[in-house]
Design a protein around this motif. Structure first.
Motif, PDB file in Angstrom:
ATOM      1  N   VAL A   1       9.948   4.328  -4.000  1.00 40.97           N
ATOM      2  CA  VAL A   1       8.648   4.164  -4.641  1.00 40.97           C
ATOM      3  C   VAL A   1       7.743   3.498  -3.621  1.00 40.97           C
TER       4      VAL A   1
ATOM      5  N   ARG B   1       3.562   2.203  -2.415  1.00 42.52           N
ATOM      6  CA  ARG B   1       2.405   1.487  -2.936  1.00 42.52           C
ATOM      7  C   ARG B   1       1.495   2.365  -3.799  1.00 42.52           C
TER       8      ARG B   1
ATOM      9  N   ASP C   1       2.544   4.524  -5.811  1.00 46.26           N
ATOM     10  CA  ASP C   1       3.407   4.893  -6.931  1.00 46.26           C
ATOM     11  C   ASP C   1       3.942   6.315  -6.803  1.00 46.26           C
TER      12      ASP C   1
ATOM     13  N   LYS D   1      10.957   0.266 -12.833  1.00 40.10           N
ATOM     14  CA  LYS D   1       9.954  -0.706 -13.287  1.00 40.10           C
ATOM     15  C   LYS D   1       9.998  -1.962 -12.423  1.00 40.10           C
TER      16      LYS D   1
ATOM     17  N   GLN E   1       8.348  -1.245  -9.121  1.00 43.06           N
ATOM     18  CA  GLN E   1       6.896  -1.256  -9.240  1.00 43.06           C
ATOM     19  C   GLN E   1       6.362  -2.689  -9.287  1.00 43.06           C
TER      20      GLN E   1
ATOM     21  N   GLU F   1       3.871  -4.753  -6.389  1.00 46.36           N
ATOM     22  CA  GLU F   1       2.616  -5.418  -6.769  1.00 46.36           C
ATOM     23  C   GLU F   1       2.666  -6.938  -6.624  1.00 46.36           C
TER      24      GLU F   1
END
Length: 192
Positions: free
Chosen positions: A58, A60, A62, A177, A180, A184
Motif C-alpha cells: 500500500v 501513500r 492508497d 487498515k 493505511q 498517515e
C-alpha cells in the motif's frame, strides 16, 4: 546543437518506521527519502503486509499491489506459474502477463557487446471468469479477498504437474487498515 544536462537519479534512503504483526500478517512501513541539491524530500511512503505467500503493498496514494507467491520451499511458485484462483465459491482462470517484453533493444541502434544477458520475468498476475471476459489485473480482487479467510491457488509446478495450495488470508482487512493508518501517522515523516 544544444546539450541538455540531465540530473542523475537521486539515491534513495529507506527508513523503516513501523514493524508489527496484525492478525498473523507481518507489517512493515517505510519512508523513502531522496536528496536533490542537498535537500531531502519524501519520494514515497509505503507499507507492506505479508502472510502465507501473499504480500500486499500500500502506498501513500492508497494504491495497492497484490503479489502471490509460494510461502515455503514445498510450495514455491510465482505469477508466471499460477493457472487458477478460487475465492469462496468463485473460480477464476489466471495467468502471468509479461510487461517487460522479450525485446529490450531499439531497431537501428548498434549496441556494444554486453556478454550474456540473463532475462528476468517482469509482469503481473491477471484473472478472468471465463474466455469471453477480458483479463484483469489481480489487484482488483483485493476487496473480495478482504471478505474471506482463505484463497486456493492452482499452479503448474516446476516439474510440469498441476498443484493447488490453500493460503490462509484471514485478517487481511484489519492488516490493510493498519497499513493505511501507519502511512498517515506522524512517524512516517520523522527522519531517523
Amino acid at each position: 546543437m544544444a546539450l541538455i544536462a540531465m540530473a542523475s537519479p537521486a539515491e534513495a534512503e529507506i527508513f523503516e518506521y513501523a514493524r508489527s504483526n496484525v492478525n498473523g500478517w507481518g507489517l512493515k512501513a517505510r519512508t523513502i527519502v531522496r536528496t536533490r541539491s542537498d535537500i531531502p524530500y519524501i519520494d514515497d511512503i509505503m507499507c507492506q503486509i505479508q502472510k502465507s505467500g501473499i504480500t500486499i503493498y500500500v502506498n501513500r496514494s492508497d494504491n495497492m499491489k497484490l503479489d502471490i507467491r509460494g510461502s515455503d520451499r514445498a510450495e514455491d511458485f510465482a505469477a508466471p506459474e499460477i493457472r487458477g484462483l478460487k475465492i469462496g465459491s468463485r473460480t477464476y482462470e489466471a495467468m502471468g502477463v509479461e510487461t517487460s517484453g522479450r525485446r529490450w533493444t531499439l531497431d537501428g541502434v548498434k549496441y556494444p557487446d554486453q556478454g550474456d544477458i540473463i532475462p528476468i520475468w517482469k509482469g503481473y498476475l491477471a484473472f478472468r471468469k471465463d474466455p469471453s471476459r477480458p483479463w484483469l489485473n489481480v489487484n482488483s480482487l483485493i476487496p473480495d479477498l478482504i471478505e474471506i479467510d482463505s484463497l486456493i491457488v492452482s499452479y503448474k509446478s516446476m516439474s510440469g504437474n498441476p498443484r493447488s495450495v490453500k493460503l490462509d488470508i484471514s485478517g487481511m482487512g484489519n492488516a490493510i487498515k493498519q497499513c493505511q493508518e501507519e502511512i498517515e501517522s506522524n512517524e512516517a515523516f520523522r527522519r531517523r
